[in-house]
Each structure stands twice: as C-alpha cells, then as structure tokens.
Design a protein around this motif. Structure first.
Motif, mmCIF file in Angstrom:
data_model
loop_
_atom_site.group_PDB
_atom_site.id
_atom_site.type_symbol
_atom_site.label_atom_id
_atom_site.label_comp_id
_atom_site.label_asym_id
_atom_site.label_seq_id
_atom_site.Cartn_x
_atom_site.Cartn_y
_atom_site.Cartn_z
ATOM 1 N N TRP A 69 0.781 -1.273 0.056
ATOM 2 C CA TRP A 69 -0.173 0.067 0.104
ATOM 3 C C TRP A 69 0.603 1.313 0.101
ATOM 4 O O TRP A 69 0.527 2.212 -0.372
ATOM 5 N N PRO A 112 0.969 3.154 -3.904
ATOM 6 C CA PRO A 112 0.068 3.862 -4.217
ATOM 7 C C PRO A 112 -0.198 5.038 -3.512
ATOM 8 O O PRO A 112 -0.375 6.238 -3.944
ATOM 9 N N LEU A 113 0.151 5.221 -2.159
ATOM 10 C CA LEU A 113 -0.020 6.226 -1.134
ATOM 11 C C LEU A 113 1.026 7.024 -1.394
ATOM 12 O O LEU A 113 1.051 8.462 -1.501
ATOM 13 N N LEU A 124 2.540 7.534 -4.470
ATOM 14 C CA LEU A 124 2.218 8.255 -5.776
ATOM 15 C C LEU A 124 1.106 9.074 -5.428
ATOM 16 O O LEU A 124 1.227 10.308 -6.175
ATOM 17 N N ILE A 125 0.230 8.828 -4.702
ATOM 18 C CA ILE A 125 -0.883 9.869 -4.186
ATOM 19 C C ILE A 125 -0.008 11.327 -3.440
ATOM 20 O O ILE A 125 -0.431 12.319 -3.881
ATOM 21 N N LEU A 177 1.864 13.074 -6.317
ATOM 22 C CA LEU A 177 0.632 13.707 -7.312
ATOM 23 C C LEU A 177 0.044 15.089 -6.563
ATOM 24 O O LEU A 177 0.080 16.095 -7.366
ATOM 25 N N ILE A 217 1.842 9.676 -13.418
ATOM 26 C CA ILE A 217 1.445 8.948 -11.851
ATOM 27 C C ILE A 217 -0.021 8.704 -11.821
ATOM 28 O O ILE A 217 -0.337 7.930 -11.389
ATOM 29 N N SER A 218 -0.808 9.476 -12.415
ATOM 30 C CA SER A 218 -2.314 9.257 -12.429
ATOM 31 C C SER A 218 -2.475 7.822 -13.200
ATOM 32 O O SER A 218 -3.530 7.159 -12.727
ATOM 33 N N LEU A 275 -0.579 5.554 -13.448
ATOM 34 C CA LEU A 275 0.158 4.268 -12.669
ATOM 35 C C LEU A 275 -1.196 4.002 -11.657
ATOM 36 O O LEU A 275 -1.387 2.925 -11.368
ATOM 37 N N LEU A 276 -1.865 5.072 -10.919
ATOM 38 C CA LEU A 276 -2.580 4.715 -9.826
ATOM 39 C C LEU A 276 -3.864 4.056 -10.351
ATOM 40 O O LEU A 276 -4.308 3.193 -9.889
ATOM 41 N N LEU A 277 -4.210 4.608 -11.652
ATOM 42 C CA LEU A 277 -5.520 4.014 -12.382
ATOM 43 C C LEU A 277 -5.106 2.559 -12.859
ATOM 44 O O LEU A 277 -5.986 1.690 -12.811
ATOM 45 N N ALA A 294 -4.823 0.234 -9.910
ATOM 46 C CA ALA A 294 -6.053 -0.213 -9.255
ATOM 47 C C ALA A 294 -7.149 -0.917 -10.211
ATOM 48 O O ALA A 294 -7.808 -1.786 -9.639
#
Length: 237
Positions: free
Chosen positions: A69, A72-73, A75-76, A79, A95-96, A98-100, A103
């Motif tokens: 976890w 993603p944390l 990366l957020i 961002l 970055i967006s 990667l998160l998408l 997920a």
C-alpha cells in the motif's frame, strides 16, 4: 488512442494470447497444479502444515500486502505535491496513470475471484476439504458452494507493478524492463507463498499474471501514460 508498430502488437498482444492458449490447452494436461500442491500437503495430518506458518502467513501474506500500500500512497503524495512543484507537473499524467492502472488490474482480479466457482486447494476433497476439483469452465455441482478462489488475489499485488513497465517504456526503457522483472518476481513470490499454504494452485497465479498484464496493456493502448507528440504519434516497439 496512440498508434503503435506492428512489432509492438505482435510482441505484446501476440505473446499474451499465446500464453492464454497454453494455459487453456496445454497446461491442464500437465497436472502440475495437483503435483505442486501435493508436495506441500501432509496426508497424515489431512492439512497443509504451512497454512498458518508465521513467515508465510504473517510476513509474506499479510505483511507484504500491507507494505504494498506504500506504493499507491507514495504516488498520491507525489501527485499532490506536484500541484505546488512545477518540476513534477510534467509527471502528473504518468502518476495518475500508474494509480489508475494498478487499481484497475487488481480490481479485475478481485471481481473475477468473487465470481469464481473454483475452490482453494485446502478446500478440495483430495486435500481433506469438501469441494471437488473442477475444470476451468465446468458448472458448479448442486449442493456445493462456490469457492471464490480463482484467480489468485494475493499475487495481483505484485503483478500490478506491470503498470510501471507501461508507464516507463516510452521514455525510460531500461527502467521499464527492470520494473517488468521486479513485477514478475514479486508476483510469483507472492503467488508461491499462497501455494505453499494451500491457498492457490500455480494456474491461479499464472492467470492472475495474464489478467493484470492484459488489463494494463489495453489501458496503455486506450489511455497512454504519456501524451502523444503531435509530430510523432508512433512510439517505439
């Protein structure tokens, strides 16, 4: 949607579909699933002795799942920081993405698992459980509850890192291939952990790898992590 070379489609889609054909046609004939699971099963105890092993269960399963976890944390966090840091703003789309991508890949595996009729090895009759071993496209026998154990959910956390390969392949190919190797090794390590505990077959994890790769590949085509340059819409193979 960005145009890609014929070589790209052959190497990425072609090999992916070939891998699926092998999993569907040849792999079930090998009986490797049962052979590997049997290696970790103790018939005298009618159980998988490593099921509750501290390292496998506490570290490699629960601990590693929680540790992932951080990605993603982080990366957020980057961002959000990019909103006030001009040097990072050019990476916001990547970055967006990667998160998408991570997920979507893990969500697809999770949904497929919740819809699955197939039981985990530790729930199968041959390993002291209640459920029959079913072929991939079999119907669920009457009176048997769906197993909800296919494909492998834990391995998807590692294979989801395929997202870094696609996010980096257009402008940092060396890092992209390093990310690819790390994702394969981590996904297989997480998957094998569950195999040793009796939670999954090898095929469960191989299908997880296939689904995460395919989801990210399609997303890469439809919504690329980098905006295409107007003067050159084709990316390297």
């Amino acid at each position: 949607m960005r145009a890609h070379s014929r070589r790209f489609y052959l190497s990425h889609f072609g090999l992916t579909l070939l891998f699926a054909a092998i999993l569907l046609g040849w792999y079930p004939q090998t009986q490797w699933d049962v052979a590997i699971a049997s290696f970790y099963y103790d018939p005298a105890l009618h159980a998988f002795p490593l099921k509750n092993n501290f390292f496998l269960s506490g570290v490699m399963h629960s601990g590693l799942r929680s540790a992932l976890w951080f990605i993603p944390l982080a990366l957020i966090g980057v961002l959000l920081w990019s909103r006030v840091t001009p040097e990072l703003q050019i990476h916001r789309r990547r970055i967006s993405w990667l998160l998408l991508g991570m997920a979507c890949a893990t969500l697809v595996v999770s949904v497929l698992k919740k819809m699955s009729i197939h039981a985990c090895p530790w729930d199968l009759q041959m390993f002291g459980g209640y459920a029959p071993l079913l072929p991939l496209f079999a119907d669920l026998p009457a009176g048997i509850s769906p197993g909800r154990c296919f494909p492998g959910g834990h391995a998807s956390g590692g294979f989801a890192l395929f997202a870094f390969y696609f996010a980096l392949r257009d402008d940092a190919p060396k890092l992209a291939y390093l990310s690819l190797v790390i994702a394969v090794l981590l996904g297989m390590a997480m998957g094998w952990t569950q195999m040793m505990r009796g939670a999954h077959f090898l095929s469960h994890n191989l299908w997880t790898m296939w689904w995460t790769w395919m989801v990210l590949l399609v997303l890469y085509i439809v919504f690329p992590p980098l905006a295409a340059k107007k003067e050159n819409l084709e990316v390297p193979a």
